[in-house]
Each structure stands twice: as structure tokens, then as C-alpha cells.
Design an enzyme around this catalytic site. Structure first.
Site, PDB file in Angstrom:
ATOM      1  N   TYR A   1      11.828  18.573  40.341  1.00 21.36           N
ATOM      2  CA  TYR A   1      13.259  18.408  40.595  1.00 21.36           C
ATOM      3  C   TYR A   1      14.114  18.404  39.330  1.00 21.36           C
ATOM      4  CZ  TYR A   1      11.681  13.660  39.500  1.00 21.36           C
ATOM      5  OH  TYR A   1      11.112  12.568  38.901  1.00 21.36           O
ATOM      6  N   GLY A   2      13.501  18.546  38.151  1.00 21.07           N
ATOM      7  CA  GLY A   2      14.265  18.471  36.903  1.00 21.07           C
ATOM      8  C   GLY A   2      13.955  19.594  35.947  1.00 21.07           C
ATOM      9  N   THR A   3      13.401  19.261  34.793  1.00 23.14           N
ATOM     10  CA  THR A   3      13.201  20.267  33.747  1.00 23.14           C
ATOM     11  C   THR A   3      12.070  21.239  34.043  1.00 23.14           C
ATOM     12  OG1 THR A   3      11.677  18.884  32.452  1.00 23.14           O
ATOM     13  CG2 THR A   3      14.041  18.634  32.025  1.00 23.14           C
ATOM     14  N   LEU A   4      11.316  21.007  35.115  1.00 17.68           N
ATOM     15  CA  LEU A   4      10.253  21.938  35.504  1.00 17.68           C
ATOM     16  C   LEU A   4      10.745  23.012  36.475  1.00 17.68           C
ATOM     17  CD1 LEU A   4       7.363  19.364  35.920  1.00 17.68           C
ATOM     18  CD2 LEU A   4       7.356  21.284  34.316  1.00 17.68           C
TER      19      LEU A   4
ATOM     20  N   GLU B   1      33.302  25.920  52.008  1.00 19.57           N
ATOM     21  CA  GLU B   1      31.959  25.813  52.579  1.00 19.57           C
ATOM     22  C   GLU B   1      31.663  24.420  53.136  1.00 19.57           C
ATOM     23  OE1 GLU B   1      30.332  28.357  53.098  1.00 19.57           O
ATOM     24  OE2 GLU B   1      31.016  29.861  51.655  1.00 19.57           O
TER      25      GLU B   1
END
Length: 285
Positions: free
Chosen positions: A7-10, A210
Site C-alpha cells: 500500500y506504500g512504497t512497494l 465523479e
């Protein structure tokens, strides 16, 4: 092989994604019940929470690749002072749910600031207003009539070209009072749309149109091919709560066909017509 939710830097195009470069992405549109936090160390963390959602991606990894992720997250099985704990939890996708590994916070001091909307990519984009944004319109936003009516058409005058989104089908899965609205479903299909380059100021209009703040559609980021090039982290919109597909109203279907005719490929335009016909909507454009 194991599966892990990131959910982050990966995530794709983030600074540690190289650790997953040889791994198969099982889902780009995935989420878990939890709360996301900025650690103020240029990476996020999360806690499990039943009332919030955290968005990310699912990858299939080997044992050695999982060991590399453990090293990155400072996780050692059985150690008490880990930076993160690796737990097995249920994660949801467009086509179902499954139990996968996820890294959660083990240090309360990391919980510096709650990330609104649970999306690290969105959070980072909104913190950088001095940028242009690539945007894929696949529904009624392919047509410019409402842009003109809202006096925002000047935001949408730079068209990159026809964008092809691999891995997604366009279906009418948002349920409005008068019928269905367009959505993308990550099911292995293909969707075409209009790829724009927008000034940052256009985002507020799109969020309002939206229904982002009322949780109708959420911003998400995809890879789109246009003019023989791949465009990464393209903004588009994805329905929060998908329903059974239903026929759109005539006025909405007309916008889609009018906005796509002569712009998307002939084969895809015919598919749009056939999909509408299947749902009982026939329009002569």
C-alpha cells in the site's frame, strides 16, 4: 508462492517497487479494512480498523522475495520490537476476496498523520499542486458538452490521444436513480478512452463531478498505452460500491457514444454500441 498486499512504497512506480519487479501483480485495485498513516519518514504505515479502507495492490511472491520484503519492513518472525508485523488478513478485489500477507504498524510513534481516503498515491499527488496530471476518461467525460456548460472546457483542450487500458472492462456498475453509470472492472478485459493532460486545477472539478467526496467514485492510478507509449500513474475513476450492471439512461449513453465516435477504435466503438444494446439501449449516433 505467497501473496502480499502492498500500500506504500512497494506499489507500482514507487521507490521500492523494484523489489517486486519480477513478481506477478494479481490485482491493482485492492483494499483492506484499515487506517493509513504518514510516518513523516517518506513512507506510510497502517493499522487494522473495521471502519476505514486502505487501497493498494496484490503481488504473488516467492519465499526469497518475501524474505526481501521482511528485510525492508524490518520484520523478524517472533521478535517483539519489529517495525512492522506481517499478518494474514482478508483483502478485497474487483472479482472477489482472499487471505494474503500485509505489513501493519508495530510502533505507535510511526502513526504521525492519518492519510485521508486511504490511498498513498492519491495523498502524494494532492500534496504536489505544481504539476500536470494525465487523466483517462472512459465514460461520459469523453464528451465535452458538460465541460462547456460548467465552463471548464479550457482544462480539457490538451488531448494526448486514444488511451488503451489493459486488464479492465468498462461496464455500467454504478447505480444512479435513473440507471447505470460507467465503471472499470479489473477482470482481464480492455477499455479504451480519451487520454488528457490536465492542469492540477482540473482535479477539483473531476472530484466533484465523479462524486468522490460522497463516495460514488474514487480516484485511482493505472497504466495506459497511447500513441505507442506507456503512460504511468494515469488518473482515472473507479466505483466504490459496485452493483449489478444496469442500463444507463439515454442522455448518459448518448454522451458516451458522442464522445467516443471517431476517436476510439472502430472495433471498440461497435463494442460500446453492442453493450448498450445488450442492456436494452439503442441510440443512433
Amino acid at each position: 508462492m505467497e501473496r502480499v498486499f502492498v500500500y506504500g512504497t512497494l506499489r507500482k512506480n514507487e521507490r521500492n517497487h523494484h523489489l517486486l519487479k519480477d513478481c506477478k501483480c494479481m490485482a491493482e485495485q485492492a483494499w483492506i479494512y484499515g487506517t493509513l498513516y504518514d510516518t513523516y519518514n517518506n513512507y506510510p504505515t497502517m493499522t487494522l480498523h473495521e471502519n476505514d479502507k486502505v487501497y493498494g495492490e496484490i503481488y504473488e511472491v516467492s519465499k526469497s522475495q518475501l524474505n526481501q520484503l521482511d528485510l525492508l519492513e524490518d520484520y523478524v518472525p517472533g521478535r517483539k520490537n519489529n517495525l512492522y508485523e506481517r499478518v494474514f488478513r482478508k483483502v478485497y478485489t474487483d472479482i472477489g476476496e482472499e487471505e494474503v500477507f500485509v505489513y501493519i504498524c508495530n510502533r505507535p510513534e510511526l502513526l504521525q498523520e492519518e492519510v485521508p481516503y486511504g490511498d498513498w498515491k492519491l495523498y502524494r499527488m494532492l500534496k504536489n499542486p505544481h504539476q500536470t496530471v494525465s487523466y483517462l476518461a472512459y465514460g461520459s467525460c469523453m464528451d465535452d458538452d458538460r465541460f462547456k456548460l460548467a465552463k471548464v472546457d479550457h482544462y480539457f483542450n490538451k488531448v494526448i490521444g486514444v488511451g488503451v487500458l489493459q486488464g479492465y472492462s468498462m461496464k455500467y456498475l454504478y447505480s444512479a436513480q435513473d440507471g447505470g453509470r460507467a465503471d472499470i472492472l479489473e477482470d482481464g478485459g480492455e477499455t479504451e478512452g480519451i487520454l488528457y493532460e490536465l492542469p492540477f486545477e482540473a482535479i477539483s472539478y473531476l472530484f466533484k463531478r465523479e462524486g468522490f467526496y460522497s463516495k460514488c467514485y474514487r480516484p485511482t492510478f493505472v497504466t495506459v498505452k497511447a500513441d505507442g507509449k506507456l503512460h504511468e500513474d494515469v488518473l482515472t475513476f473507479h466505483v466504490y460500491e459496485k452493483k449489478e450492471e444496469s442500463a444507463p439512461p439515454i442522455h448518459y449513453a448518448t454522451e458516451i457514444l458522442r464522445g467516443s465516435k471517431g476517436r476510439v477504435s472502430e472495433g471498440y466503438f461497435k463494442k460500446l454500441q453492442l453493450d448498450l444494446k445488450r442492456l436494452g439501449v439503442e441510440i443512433d449516433i
